[in-house]
Design a protein around this motif. Structure first.
Motif, PDB file in Angstrom:
ATOM      1  N   ILE A  32      75.173  72.559  38.542  1.00 47.09           N
ATOM      2  CA  ILE A  32      74.241  73.499  37.920  1.00 47.09           C
ATOM      3  C   ILE A  32      73.567  72.909  36.676  1.00 47.09           C
ATOM      4  O   ILE A  32      72.465  73.313  36.322  1.00 47.09           O
ATOM      5  CB  ILE A  32      74.952  74.838  37.603  1.00 47.09           C
ATOM      6  N   ASN A  33      74.207  71.945  36.037  1.00 47.03           N
ATOM      7  CA  ASN A  33      73.631  71.331  34.833  1.00 47.03           C
ATOM      8  C   ASN A  33      73.138  69.911  35.077  1.00 47.03           C
ATOM      9  O   ASN A  33      72.954  69.151  34.127  1.00 47.03           O
ATOM     10  CB  ASN A  33      74.657  71.344  33.690  1.00 47.03           C
ATOM     11  N   ASN A  34      72.917  69.553  36.348  1.00 46.48           N
ATOM     12  CA  ASN A  34      72.354  68.238  36.662  1.00 46.48           C
ATOM     13  C   ASN A  34      70.938  68.158  36.114  1.00 46.48           C
ATOM     14  O   ASN A  34      70.099  68.991  36.426  1.00 46.48           O
ATOM     15  CB  ASN A  34      72.302  68.028  38.174  1.00 46.48           C
ATOM     16  N   VAL A  35      70.694  67.154  35.336  1.00 49.37           N
ATOM     17  CA  VAL A  35      69.369  66.956  34.765  1.00 49.37           C
ATOM     18  C   VAL A  35      68.715  65.795  35.483  1.00 49.37           C
ATOM     19  O   VAL A  35      69.355  64.794  35.786  1.00 49.37           O
ATOM     20  CB  VAL A  35      69.461  66.649  33.255  1.00 49.37           C
ATOM     21  N   THR A  36      67.438  65.952  35.751  1.00 48.87           N
ATOM     22  CA  THR A  36      66.670  64.859  36.332  1.00 48.87           C
ATOM     23  C   THR A  36      65.312  64.812  35.646  1.00 48.87           C
ATOM     24  O   THR A  36      64.917  65.760  34.960  1.00 48.87           O
ATOM     25  CB  THR A  36      66.518  65.034  37.861  1.00 48.87           C
ATOM     26  N   SER A  37      64.634  63.729  35.829  1.00 49.78           N
ATOM     27  CA  SER A  37      63.299  63.620  35.252  1.00 49.78           C
ATOM     28  C   SER A  37      62.341  64.521  36.023  1.00 49.78           C
ATOM     29  O   SER A  37      62.620  64.925  37.150  1.00 49.78           O
ATOM     30  CB  SER A  37      62.823  62.162  35.300  1.00 49.78           C
ATOM     31  N   THR A  38      61.225  64.790  35.430  1.00 46.69           N
ATOM     32  CA  THR A  38      60.244  65.673  36.083  1.00 46.69           C
ATOM     33  C   THR A  38      59.584  65.003  37.282  1.00 46.69           C
ATOM     34  O   THR A  38      58.974  65.685  38.102  1.00 46.69           O
ATOM     35  CB  THR A  38      59.170  66.126  35.081  1.00 46.69           C
ATOM     36  N   SER A  39      59.733  63.711  37.409  1.00 42.91           N
ATOM     37  CA  SER A  39      59.158  63.011  38.573  1.00 42.91           C
ATOM     38  C   SER A  39      60.069  63.082  39.791  1.00 42.91           C
ATOM     39  O   SER A  39      59.660  62.710  40.884  1.00 42.91           O
ATOM     40  CB  SER A  39      58.870  61.552  38.218  1.00 42.91           C
ATOM     41  N   ASN A  40      61.295  63.561  39.622  1.00 40.84           N
ATOM     42  CA  ASN A  40      62.246  63.695  40.723  1.00 40.84           C
ATOM     43  C   ASN A  40      62.485  65.164  41.046  1.00 40.84           C
ATOM     44  O   ASN A  40      62.224  66.046  40.229  1.00 40.84           O
ATOM     45  CB  ASN A  40      63.586  63.039  40.363  1.00 40.84           C
ATOM     46  N   ASP A  41      63.002  65.402  42.255  1.00 46.86           N
ATOM     47  CA  ASP A  41      63.352  66.765  42.658  1.00 46.86           C
ATOM     48  C   ASP A  41      64.650  67.192  41.987  1.00 46.86           C
ATOM     49  O   ASP A  41      65.546  66.374  41.757  1.00 46.86           O
ATOM     50  CB  ASP A  41      63.546  66.853  44.180  1.00 46.86           C
TER      51      ASP A  41
END
Length: 136
Positions: A32-41
């Protein structure tokens, strides 16, 4: 699965379905708290599809018909300019998963698992009692 031990088989299928549901909910909560860049899903929540074996034509129990993903790859954009994955606008992407919904699913899956396990225990006790009667 008919016959004297059919109840064990049917409850066993229920245990399997609820265990898979618990696995999916646990995975959703863990990410639930996985962060990714805005370029990834963003991480997508997984949901289990349960269905009757033979589409309900018999007394064979339940099975997992598959798993589906939420399809919400956009997630939630959060402004965190200090995060190492932040884009030029300071945004990162989090999964669009509602913890309250997941906790509700967790409780339902847990209760279903417990109910099926109780049926297995009761059937085992009944079968053992029947064997004791046969010995007398």
């Amino acid at each position: 699965m008919s016959g004297i031990f059919g109840v064990l088989g049917i409850s066993g299928t229920g245990l399997t379905v609820h265990r898979k549901w618990l696995d999916a909910v646990s995975d959703n909560i863990a990410n639930i708290n996985n962060v990714t860049s805005t370029s990834n899903d963003a991480f997508q929540a997984r949901y289990i599809i349960a269905r009757a074996v033979d589409y309900g034509r018999g007394t064979e129990g339940a099975e997992v018909g598959g798993a589906v993903f939420s399809g919400r790859t956009q997630g939630k954009l959060v402004y965190e300019p200090d995060h190492p994955l932040a884009d030029e606008n300071g945004n990162v992407r989090y999964p669009d998963i509602n913890l309250g919904d997941q906790m509700g699913n967790l409780i339902m899956a847990q209760r279903g698992y417990q109910a099926n396990l109780a049926v297995v225990d009761r059937a085992r006790e009944a079968y053992q009692a029947a064997l004791q009667l046969g010995r007398a």
